[in-house]
Structures are given as C-alpha cells and as structure tokens.
Design a protein around this motif. Structure first.
Motif, short mmCIF file in Angstrom:
data_model
loop_
_atom_site.label_atom_id
_atom_site.label_comp_id
_atom_site.label_asym_id
_atom_site.label_seq_id
_atom_site.Cartn_x
_atom_site.Cartn_y
_atom_site.Cartn_z
N GLN A 342 0.82 -1.15 -0.07
CA GLN A 342 0.05 0.15 0.09
C GLN A 342 0.90 1.35 0.02
O GLN A 342 0.57 2.22 -0.89
CB GLN A 342 -0.94 -0.04 1.22
N VAL A 345 2.13 1.89 -3.53
CA VAL A 345 1.20 2.67 -4.31
C VAL A 345 1.24 4.06 -3.84
O VAL A 345 1.22 4.93 -4.97
CB VAL A 345 0.03 1.90 -4.28
N TYR A 346 1.25 4.25 -2.65
CA TYR A 346 0.92 5.85 -2.32
C TYR A 346 2.15 6.65 -2.73
O TYR A 346 2.05 7.73 -3.27
CB TYR A 346 0.74 6.11 -0.83
N GLU A 347 3.29 6.14 -2.48
CA GLU A 347 4.59 6.90 -2.77
C GLU A 347 4.60 7.31 -4.47
O GLU A 347 5.10 7.97 -4.58
CB GLU A 347 5.77 5.80 -2.40
N ARG A 348 4.10 6.12 -5.21
CA ARG A 348 4.16 6.18 -6.54
C ARG A 348 3.32 7.24 -7.11
O ARG A 348 3.44 7.80 -8.15
CB ARG A 348 3.98 4.96 -7.31
N THR A 349 2.11 7.19 -6.26
CA THR A 349 0.93 8.02 -7.32
C THR A 349 0.33 9.28 -6.12
O THR A 349 -0.10 10.27 -6.58
CB THR A 349 -0.51 7.22 -7.31
N GLY A 350 0.66 9.17 -4.98
CA GLY A 350 0.31 10.29 -3.89
C GLY A 350 -1.17 10.28 -3.80
O GLY A 350 -1.68 11.49 -3.29
N ASP A 351 -2.10 9.27 -4.22
CA ASP A 351 -3.37 9.47 -4.04
C ASP A 351 -4.03 8.06 -3.22
O ASP A 351 -3.72 6.99 -3.73
CB ASP A 351 -4.01 9.34 -5.58
N LYS A 353 -6.69 7.13 -3.22
CA LYS A 353 -7.80 6.52 -3.66
C LYS A 353 -7.22 5.41 -4.74
O LYS A 353 -7.83 4.27 -4.75
CB LYS A 353 -8.62 7.51 -4.60
N ASP A 354 -6.13 5.62 -5.08
CA ASP A 354 -5.32 4.49 -5.82
C ASP A 354 -4.94 3.56 -4.90
O ASP A 354 -5.01 2.31 -5.41
CB ASP A 354 -3.95 5.07 -6.37
N ASP A 357 -7.96 1.21 -4.46
CA ASP A 357 -8.42 0.42 -5.91
C ASP A 357 -7.28 -0.70 -5.79
O ASP A 357 -7.62 -1.71 -6.25
CB ASP A 357 -8.05 1.44 -7.15
N HIS A 358 -6.04 -0.52 -5.29
CA HIS A 358 -4.98 -1.55 -5.31
C HIS A 358 -5.54 -2.56 -4.18
O HIS A 358 -5.48 -3.80 -4.66
CB HIS A 358 -3.68 -0.90 -4.80
#
Length: 379
Positions: A342, A345-351, A353-354, A357-358
């Motif tokens: 998790q 994902v947050y480090e990659r997108t900053g969102d 909500k992503d 979804d993950h």
C-alpha cells in the motif's frame, strides 16, 4: 493426554467500499433485510460498513483456502448487487470513524454505551485464527509458548499503515487502535487451566464482563469452542496470506504438541518482552529488527521469521501437508506485506484512492465472484 485435532477456522472482517468515492459504505443493514439467506455464513459487526465471515471447521490449510475463496466470492457478489466493492485491510486509508454508523443490534448498542467513543473509533478489520486443542491444560501450555511468535507473524499480516487520510508511519495501526480497549494485548503466563479459569470467573463474578468473549487478548482460549483463538492479526489482503498465517499457527501448535509428547517444551518469556517485539512489528513490520530473547540481541525480522520457518516448524509441516502454504511467507518477505505494498502505491501516485483500488484488486485475487449469492446473517 490425547493429541489435539489441530482443526482450523478463520474469521475475516471486510470493508464495504463505494467504488466511486472509495469511502466506506454502511451496508450490513441492507444485508440483514435480504430475503435470500443461508444460516451461519456472514454476520454483522460493530460498524455497518464491516462484514464478518467465518469458515467452516477445516482440517487443512487447503480447505481454508477453498472456504475463504468461497466466502469472499459470496460477499463480493452480495456487494455487487448494490454496485459496491470489498476490501480486506486492517484500516481504511482515509474514511473517518466519526461518520460511521453503528449496527442497530442490541449487543452493538451495548458496546457503544459501555465503551463510548472507544467503540466508535474501532473502525478496524482483523483476522482471527482458531486452532483446535481439546485438552485444556495443553491449550494453556500452547498459549503460553506461542505468545513469543505473535510479533513475527504480525509482520507478515500487517495491512494498516493509513488512518483517516494520514500515513501513520506504522505498519499495523490497527493494533494501536485496538489496544485502547480493556483486556487487550499479550496475556501473562498462565500457570494452568485453573489459573485462567479463576481469572475469568472473577471477572464475570465482579461484573467486569458477562462471559469470556469480552477477554480481548491477542490470543485466548475461546469461550465456547475447544480452540486457541489468535486475535492479533490485521486482516490479510490476499487469500494466500490468510492461508499462510493460518498454516503457520497450526504448525506452531503441532510442534508444541510434539515437544510436549516428548516431555520437552520451549522457553517462556514474560509479556513485557514480547510486547517490546510486538511494538517493533507494529512500527516497522518486515523492515525492522526483532529481539532474539534467547541470544539477547537484535536480528532482522526477516531473519527471525525465516528461523521460525526453517528451524522451529520445518519438521512438522510435511506431516501436516502444509509446506507450500507455510513457505508462502517467503514470498511475503520478498514482495512486502500488504502495508508495504500500500505504501509503495501511495509513494508512486500520491493518491489514497489509488491505494483503495489496489486493495480491491488484491482482495479479489484468486476469488471467483458469486453472481447469485445466498447467505444468512448470524446474529
């Protein structure tokens, strides 16, 4: 003394998600009103956005896998009727506990009245693993010894790095939230079944609790079934992770029985020390160090988990037929826990909500969504 059955049962708590907003969605009341039910499969929890499932009694981790896939598929099918999704993670990345509805059943209303805001804050999701142990004295022995391994396994299951839209800096924030409740944490060493039973009876007699179900330790003798119930785990995002931790816990009890049969045991450590390791697993997960109390030095969490797998339980997993399931822990250590994934994902997108979804995608891995589910809520 008769050998334990080593049966397995797993309970999981799921988040119900609005796929548009990715927020939690109150849902259990709608499920309670459904006309298409089968007794015993699904039950409500304190908050309406939580759905709990429990497997049938299983003999093997392979049976657990089949059950969890079936149950997840059932819940996902029910949620899909309302265009909702399902997530398995210890906390929701950003939904607020302050806006959640309490399930309008007497026992949950009672919990809210008793615990007040502590109950409202309990927007967390866990996995409980039951291992069948029929002899009460061996059950207490097994509880005493297996406490040592709880931090190791929590590292594998950690899935709650976010809370109310914040990166908490912890891998299992769920553990912190739950610790606000009374009668939680790692229990002390019990001298035997009589010691535990005396404590339980005193708590009941003095109206601290109505029965043993209100003892919320990280592991406990179940109040109704002949099982040792492990309650310390974040809910596992992938089915295979849940199967893995269940298989490891079954293997630990099998090894302890083997030692007991041969008139041996494993060293007992005080709760204070185990709590130190638990804090490290809560804070750092797989990336931290745990204390090897026997050597009185630090080692990486991954090294001590590998030692648990390759040294402690290796000689029982083939008899149990669970080597593949136990050794799935090596994949978790390679890819990271759900919390690690998790955060990536947050480090990659900053969102966030992503991140949701993950989690939806990983929760569905290996699961066939049942288009015509038929379940009944267990009160």
């Amino acid at each position: 003394m008769k050998a334990p059955s080593l049966t397995l049962g797993i309970e999981e708590e799921y988040q119900i998600i609005d796929p548009e907003t990715r927020e939690l969605r109150s849902y259990i009341t709608e499920l309670l009103e459904s006309d298409h039910m089968i007794m015993g499969e699904i039950k409500p929890e304190l908050h309406q956005s939580i759905v709990e499932v429990g497997t049938n009694v299983c003999r093997t981790p392979q049976e657990v896998r089949t059950e969890l896939r079936r149950l997840r598929g059932m819940v996902m099918g029910l949620a899909a009727r309302k265009d909702l999704k399902v997530v398995a993670a210890g906390t929701h990345p950003f939904s607020s506990w302050m806006t959640q509805e309490i399930t309008p059943l007497e026992r949950y209303i009672g919990v809210k009245q008793d615990m007040q805001d502590l109950a409202q804050q309990l927007l967390i999701f866990g996995t409980h693993v039951h291992v069948g142990i029929e002899d009460p004295e061996f059950l207490i022995d097994a509880m005493n010894v297996s406490r040592y391994f709880l931090p190791h396994i929590l590292c594998l299951s950690s899935s709650s790095p976010f809370w109310m839209g914040r990166n908490t800096g912890l891998k299992s924030y769920r553990s912190v939230v739950f610790r606000n409740f009374p009668r939680t944490g790692v229990p002390r060493i019990m001298r035997g079944w009589a010691d535990f039973n005396e404590l339980q009876e005193t708590l009941v007699a003095t109206r601290c609790i109505p029965d043993g179900s209100k003892i919320y330790w990280d592991l406990r003798p179940h109040h109704a079934y002949p099982t040792l119930e492990f309650r310390f785990l974040d809910v596992c995002t992938r089915v295979e992770e849940a199967v893995c931790v269940g298989a490891i816990l079954q293997a630990i009890i099998a090894k302890l029985w083997k030692l007991r049969r041969d008139n041996m045991t494993f060293r007992l450590y005080p709760s204070d020390l185990i709590e130190e390791n638990k804090w490290r697993s809560v804070r750092y997960g797989l990336d931290g160090n745990l204390i090897d109390f026997g050597k009185q030095k630090e080692s990486s969490a991954r090294a001590l988990i590998r030692e648990m797998l390759e040294w402690f339980v290796d000689d029982v997993v083939d008899d149990l037929g669970s080597r593949a399931e136990v050794m799935y822990a090596l994949r978790i250590m390679e890819e990271g826990s759900s919390a690690d994934r998790q955060l990536a994902v947050y480090e990659r997108t900053g969102d966030l909500k992503d991140v949701v979804d993950h989690l939806i995608a990983e929760t569905e891995e290996g699961v066939t969504i049942d288009p015509n589910p038929s379940v009944q809520v267990r009160n």
